[in-house]
Design a protein around this motif. Structure first.
Motif, short mmCIF file in Angstrom:
data_model
loop_
_atom_site.label_atom_id
_atom_site.label_comp_id
_atom_site.label_asym_id
_atom_site.label_seq_id
_atom_site.Cartn_x
_atom_site.Cartn_y
_atom_site.Cartn_z
N PHE A 279 -78.43 99.02 18.45
CA PHE A 279 -77.28 99.30 17.61
C PHE A 279 -76.44 98.32 17.89
CE2 PHE A 279 -78.94 103.37 19.48
CZ PHE A 279 -78.89 104.05 18.44
N VAL A 282 -73.59 98.55 14.83
CA VAL A 282 -72.59 99.69 15.06
C VAL A 282 -71.71 99.46 16.02
CG1 VAL A 282 -72.22 102.06 16.40
CG2 VAL A 282 -73.98 101.69 14.39
N ASN A 283 -72.07 98.39 17.26
CA ASN A 283 -71.38 97.95 18.29
C ASN A 283 -70.44 96.89 17.72
OD1 ASN A 283 -72.48 99.66 20.32
ND2 ASN A 283 -74.05 98.27 20.94
N TRP A 285 -69.02 97.15 14.90
CA TRP A 285 -68.16 98.02 14.28
C TRP A 285 -66.95 98.59 15.24
CZ3 TRP A 285 -67.77 103.46 14.21
CH2 TRP A 285 -66.79 103.87 13.21
N THR A 441 -65.62 109.68 11.61
CA THR A 441 -66.90 109.19 12.18
C THR A 441 -67.43 110.54 13.06
OG1 THR A 441 -66.22 107.14 12.45
CG2 THR A 441 -68.23 107.89 13.77
N LEU A 447 -72.08 109.42 15.83
CA LEU A 447 -71.22 108.07 16.69
C LEU A 447 -69.73 108.63 17.11
CD1 LEU A 447 -71.50 105.47 13.69
CD2 LEU A 447 -73.16 105.79 15.71
N ALA A 454 -72.44 101.98 21.44
CA ALA A 454 -73.24 103.27 21.20
C ALA A 454 -73.90 103.65 22.36
CB ALA A 454 -74.19 102.68 20.21
N CYS A 486 -80.20 109.13 17.10
CA CYS A 486 -78.97 108.44 16.62
C CYS A 486 -79.67 107.41 15.80
CB CYS A 486 -78.03 107.87 17.78
SG CYS A 486 -77.06 109.28 18.48
N ALA A 490 -78.23 105.70 12.53
CA ALA A 490 -77.41 104.56 12.54
C ALA A 490 -77.93 103.25 13.22
CB ALA A 490 -76.27 104.98 13.24
N LEU A 524 -70.07 100.50 7.14
CA LEU A 524 -69.23 100.11 7.95
C LEU A 524 -68.82 98.71 7.97
CD1 LEU A 524 -71.40 101.19 11.27
CD2 LEU A 524 -69.84 102.43 10.01
#
Length: 610
Positions: A279, A282-283, A285, A441, A447, A454, A486, A490, A524
């Protein structure tokens, strides 16, 4: 699923001995039960049963499931008290008569239901025990034998070659060499002391002593001396130590599963690193989210618009609007909330459409409360310092008082403030972070925008669930299962990049056999921390055909969510929420204004029926 690993032996010895001795058990397990399992559930073939009832689970075969079904039939035939306890009757014949079934069909149905329970449990546990009768314990039909004390390290059971772990004085004690070497330490014995060297440190102690010396492995300098929470002892030429103390000293996290009698050890940092590798986008973000001072008071304001259009091809479409506002002032664990809505139009529609079904005089009730519905207001104050919750909602409490006996004095207090205390033990009021990005979110993606990473979100959520349900022995499996789910929505592999913006699909382009589908996307922005997304879902059922569309955008201080539900040939429901969050120069109210009367909620409820 491991809750009955020793049960089969007991049942075979007590209830199935005759079947084993005459050779019937192996023959029975070689074929399906009678009637076949798929027929019990009304399917035409084993293939249809596996596809429609079990969803085509690739980890199970029909032979595996039907063998378990046959095993349950044998157990129920051998001990009819299981059937009686299950159906709450004095005899199997009585239960069969109540359910309008033959004795054989009743037992087959119960065996099928028990088998289904094991299948559903496997979906959670990820383990299938072909010879285990787990559902009998799950339904309380047979007592459970507590398992022996064991130790789990990073999801795997630690094997102790000779001496075994044991519980003494509420501590899990384990043979030191076996556990230390499993953790990667080098064990030594010198001058009556036991030593373990790991990661540049040497840990030394002696049986019967309540202290542990920690020194630098290279220089020998003592770094600290700490008190043990349980004194090590000798037993059968093995030195036993408290597993929690030493595992934590070696940098591991330790939990206890009371039900399974398992000390659960895991390297939390290594687990986070493993999960976060999937992730990275995502991290990035999450790292872009602005830091908020927890002591800073925040004001969140939202405008709410809802409208329903009921189709009428003869008299013309009918429109039912609803508008409202929401204001939330939060600081630390305290919160002040004020929600105002005009509910009359939607309530009138509900009474018109559903009142006949409920048989409660709904239209008259809506007419009686028209003013309250048009000016519906819900106010809440929670003071985290005093652990006091205050609520006021004349509409809600007025409706609660409707069922009170005529003349009940407490009914006149419906428009006052009500107080409730003692919520801290259950986590306060559980106030949700009202930040727009966090709200959006949490509503649309697996998330949490307020998590550090994450991996931290996945692990902490799993730990919370295991704490709630008391099943820490399943933490490793559940953590990785959640991470896999997840990642399907994502994970890094889903995203395509355009500058600082990463876009991933939601759902798929696949259209199911009935015409249903779900597709969409979200983006994102790893520079601003913003998020946008759109989606479309078609749901076709026996009684309705709906097209649901949604869109959202959010950044640190503002956001908007829109959703439309189009019910074929019936109507369209549209909803929109616009919100913003800003620092607030003040604090949430600590209590209602002094001029307002406050009534204890529990006493008020009791007074309604005095």
């Amino acid at each position: 699923m491991k809750r009955i690993r020793h049960l089969l032996g007991r049942l075979l010895a007590a209830g199935l001995a005759a079947a084993v001795l005459c050779g019937a058990l192996p023959a029975a397990l070689a074929a399906d039960g009678e009637p076949p399992l798929y027929e019990v559930y009304g399917y035409a073939s084993p293939e249809e049963f596996m596809e429609q009832f079990l969803g085509g689970d690739e980890e199970l075969t029909y032979d595996m499931v039907s063998s378990k079904y046959t095993l349950y039939i044998l157990a129920l035939e051998a001990d009819e008290s299981l059937v009686c306890n299950y159906y709450g009757t004095d005899s199997v014949g009585e239960a069969a008569e109540e359910w309008g079934m033959t004795r054989e069909a009743l037992i087959a149905q119960m065996a099928a239901d028990l088998t289904a329970e094991d299948v559903f449990a496997m979906e959670t546990d990820g383990v299938w025990y072909p010879d285990g009768l787990d559902a009998l314990v799950a339904f309380g039909l047979v007592p459970r034998t507590p398992p022996a004390v064991s130790v789990q390290l990073n999801g795997k059971t630690v094997v102790f070659p000779d001496a075994q772990p044991e519980s003494r004085n509420d501590r899990t004690m384990v043979p030191f060499r076996a556990i230390a070497e499993t953790l990667g330490a080098a064990v030594g014995y010198a001058d009556g002391a036991v030593t373990a060297e790991l990661a540049g440190r040497t840990y030394a102690f002696a049986a019967g002593s309540d202290t542990l010396a920690v020194s630098d492995a290279e220089s020998g300098a003592v770094l600290e001396t700490v008190a043990l929470d349980a004194v090590p002892y000798e037993k059968e030429d093995r030195t036993y130590v408290p597993v929690r103390f030493f595992a934590e000293a070696f940098g591991l996290t330790v939990q206890w599963d009371e039900y399974e009698q398992v000390a659960v050890l895991y390297d939390r940092d290594a687990l986070l690193d493993e999960l976060n590798a999937e992730f990275s986008i995502v991290n990035q973000w999450l790292a872009a989210q602005p830091e908020i001072d927890p002591e800073q008071a925040l004001r969140t304001a939202a405008a709410i618009e809802v409208a329903y259009t009921a189709f009428n091809s003869i008299d013309g479409d009918e429109h039912y609007p609803m508008e409202g506002t929401l204001e939330v002032i939060s600081q630390g664990g305290s919160v002040q909330l004020d929600l105002r809505l005009d509910l009359y139009a939607l309530a009138a529609l509900y009474a018109q459409e559903s009142g006949w079904l409920l048989g409660m005089g709904m239209e008259d009730l809506v007419a009686e409360y028209q003013t309250e519905l048009e000016n519906a207001r819900f106010e809440m104050i929670y003071n985290a310092d005093t652990d006091m919750l205050y609520l006021r909602c004349p509409l809600l409490f007025g409706l609660l008082a409707e069922d009170a006996p005529e003349g009940a004095a407490a009914a006149a207090d419906a428009d006052k403030w009500f107080s409730v205390s003692g919520l801290a033990e259950s986590g306060g009021v559980g106030t949700t972070d009202m930040n727009p990005v966090v709200l959006v979110t949490g509503s649309f993606l697996p998330l949490a925008a307020d998590a550090e990473t994450a991996g931290e979100y996945i692990v902490s959520r799993t730990e919370q669930n295991c704490e709630t349900w008391g099943n820490y022995s399943e933490l490793w499996y559940r953590t990785h299962s959640m991470a896999e789910n997840c990642a399907l929505e994502a994970g890094d592999s889903l995203f395509t990049r355009s500058g600082s913006r990463y876009t991933a699909p939601v759902g798929s382009e696949e259209v199911w056999e009935d015409g249903s589908y779900f597709k969409g996307w979200f983006t994102l922005d790893v520079q601003t921390g913003g998020i946008t997304g759109e989606g479309e879902r078609r749901e076709k059922g026996w009684f309705s055909d709906m097209l649901i569309t949604y869109g959202y955008r959010a950044e640190a201080s503002s956001g908007r969510v829109e959703q439309t539900i189009h019910i074929k040939n019936q109507g369209i429901l549209t909803m929109a929420v616009e919100m913003e969050q800003r620092p607030y120069d003040g604090s949430p109210a600590a209590q209602p204004p002094q001029a307002e009367e406050v009534v204890d909620f529990e006493q008020w409820v009791e007074g309604l029926w005095d």
